[in-house]
Design an enzyme around this catalytic site. Structure first.
Site, mmCIF file in Angstrom:
data_model
loop_
_atom_site.group_PDB
_atom_site.id
_atom_site.type_symbol
_atom_site.label_atom_id
_atom_site.label_comp_id
_atom_site.label_asym_id
_atom_site.label_seq_id
_atom_site.Cartn_x
_atom_site.Cartn_y
_atom_site.Cartn_z
ATOM 1 N N LYS A 52 -6.315 7.363 -9.027
ATOM 2 C CA LYS A 52 -7.639 7.149 -8.309
ATOM 3 C C LYS A 52 -8.140 8.469 -7.525
ATOM 4 O O LYS A 52 -9.034 8.825 -7.185
ATOM 5 C CB LYS A 52 -7.308 5.990 -6.943
ATOM 6 C CG LYS A 52 -7.322 4.527 -7.508
ATOM 7 C CD LYS A 52 -6.542 3.536 -6.680
ATOM 8 C CE LYS A 52 -6.337 2.078 -7.452
ATOM 9 N NZ LYS A 52 -5.830 1.264 -6.720
ATOM 10 N N GLN A 96 -2.874 0.178 -1.411
ATOM 11 C CA GLN A 96 -2.327 -0.096 -2.596
ATOM 12 C C GLN A 96 -1.407 -1.153 -2.430
ATOM 13 O O GLN A 96 -0.404 -1.146 -1.818
ATOM 14 C CB GLN A 96 -1.658 1.153 -3.212
ATOM 15 C CG GLN A 96 -1.320 0.893 -4.665
ATOM 16 C CD GLN A 96 -2.418 0.855 -5.690
ATOM 17 O OE1 GLN A 96 -3.528 1.216 -5.543
ATOM 18 N NE2 GLN A 96 -2.136 -0.085 -6.552
ATOM 19 N N ASP A 119 -11.964 -2.330 -2.151
ATOM 20 C CA ASP A 119 -11.246 -3.097 -2.952
ATOM 21 C C ASP A 119 -12.236 -4.624 -2.928
ATOM 22 O O ASP A 119 -12.086 -5.528 -4.033
ATOM 23 C CB ASP A 119 -10.025 -3.482 -2.442
ATOM 24 C CG ASP A 119 -8.814 -2.715 -3.279
ATOM 25 O OD1 ASP A 119 -9.192 -2.291 -4.311
ATOM 26 O OD2 ASP A 119 -8.145 -2.374 -2.434
#
Ligand code: GUN
Length: 284
Positions: A52, A96, A119
């Site tokens: 990422k 995460q 997300d």
């Protein structure tokens, strides 16, 4: 023989689009920032977080990494999320998953500002997806949809079968296909006649988390087969949910693992971060 759907190629196109738009914003004095938070040292999470950060560099975003120790408390993480929510340099926040067991994931997801939730895990964004009026789509289903679109196959009216009902993939994937007027069936571990249902699918999305779960007898000739699975085998190799060697001769289109949905997830994260930055600057 199926045509291979290349996540590498399609993700490169998405990232190039994002990079060009980020450059335009930079010319107007707007820099884009993504905060990536990792707690503990899960090796898979470390690999994802590094990818990422690399993608941010490639598209011209600033990335801010926060690596916290395994023993971080829920309150400490909540405090960091608050700081990031209030930081104008941070347009997107990604914590995460999975998190260590002393931290309630739902509490953390709920604490992330919905405007920075790249997300699309926050209940506000999940609800918007249900209604069909959304800014962010969850990265993996959105990436899978881009891959379906890259085939030129029109979803409207097709039989679409999603195997898996997770909040992150299965449920939103089904909703995206429904928004495109697909006739959608969601299958899961209790589904009866799984083979028959799958064999009826013009578009089959496998998000089960079990290596080689989808076998040749579950696939309609000519179907679009999207493999969301990333399973690490004992020999260290990555393997999808679809038995690629057996299904590839039957399918019309198929995604490989690796090089299919995986690179798309990160490309869509970049797209969501760009969208967040635009909206926060009144350009959405
Ligand atoms: N862990 C595995 N996939 C994801 C993802 O898409 N987002 C976050 N935040 N964590 C993950």
């Amino acid at each position: 023989m199926a045509q291979l759907i290349s996540g590498k190629e399609v993700s490169a196109q998405v990232k190039e689009r994002v990079r060009a738009q980020a450059e335009e914003l930079k010319a107007k004095g707007i820099e884009i920032g993504l905060a990536v938070v990792i707690v503990g040292d899960n090796p898979a999470s470390r690999v994802y977080v590094n990818s990422k950060k690399k993608a941010c560099e490639a598209v011209g975003f600033n990335s801010y990494e926060y690596a916290l120790p395994e023993e971080t408390t829920e309150q400490e993480l909540l405090d960091l999320v608050q700081v990031l929510n209030n930081d104008p340099k941070v347009n997107g926040i990604l914590v995460q998953l999975p998190l260590p067991k002393q931290i309630n994931e739902e509490a953390i997801i709920n604490a992330i500002s919905a405007e920075k939730d790249v997300d699309a895990f926050h209940p506000m964004n999940v609800g918007k997806i249900m209604i069909g009026s959304y800014a962010f789509l969850p990265c993996t289903p959105a990436g899978a949809m881009e891959l379906i679109d890259s085939t030129g196959v029109d979803v409207s009216g097709k039989n679409c079968v999603v195997i898996g009902r997770s909040n992150i993939v299965g449920k939103p994937m089904a909703m995206l296909l429904l928004h495109r007027s697909g006739t959608v069936t969601i299958c899961h571990s209790r589904t009866q006649n799984l083979k028959e249902i799958c064999r009826n699918a013009d578009i089959l999305v496998a998000a089960v988390g079990r290596a080689n779960f989808v076998t040749a007898d579950m696939v309609k000739p000519g179907a679009v087969v999207i493999d969301v699975g990333i399973n690490r085998m004992e020999d260290g190799k990555l393997c999808g949910d679809v038995d690629f060697a057996a299904v590839e001769p039957i399918a019309g289109y198929i995604t490989p693992v690796p090089g299919g949905v995986g690179p798309m997830t990160i490309a869509m994260l970049m797209q969501n971060t760009l969208t967040a930055a635009k909206q926060q600057n009144g350009l959405g």
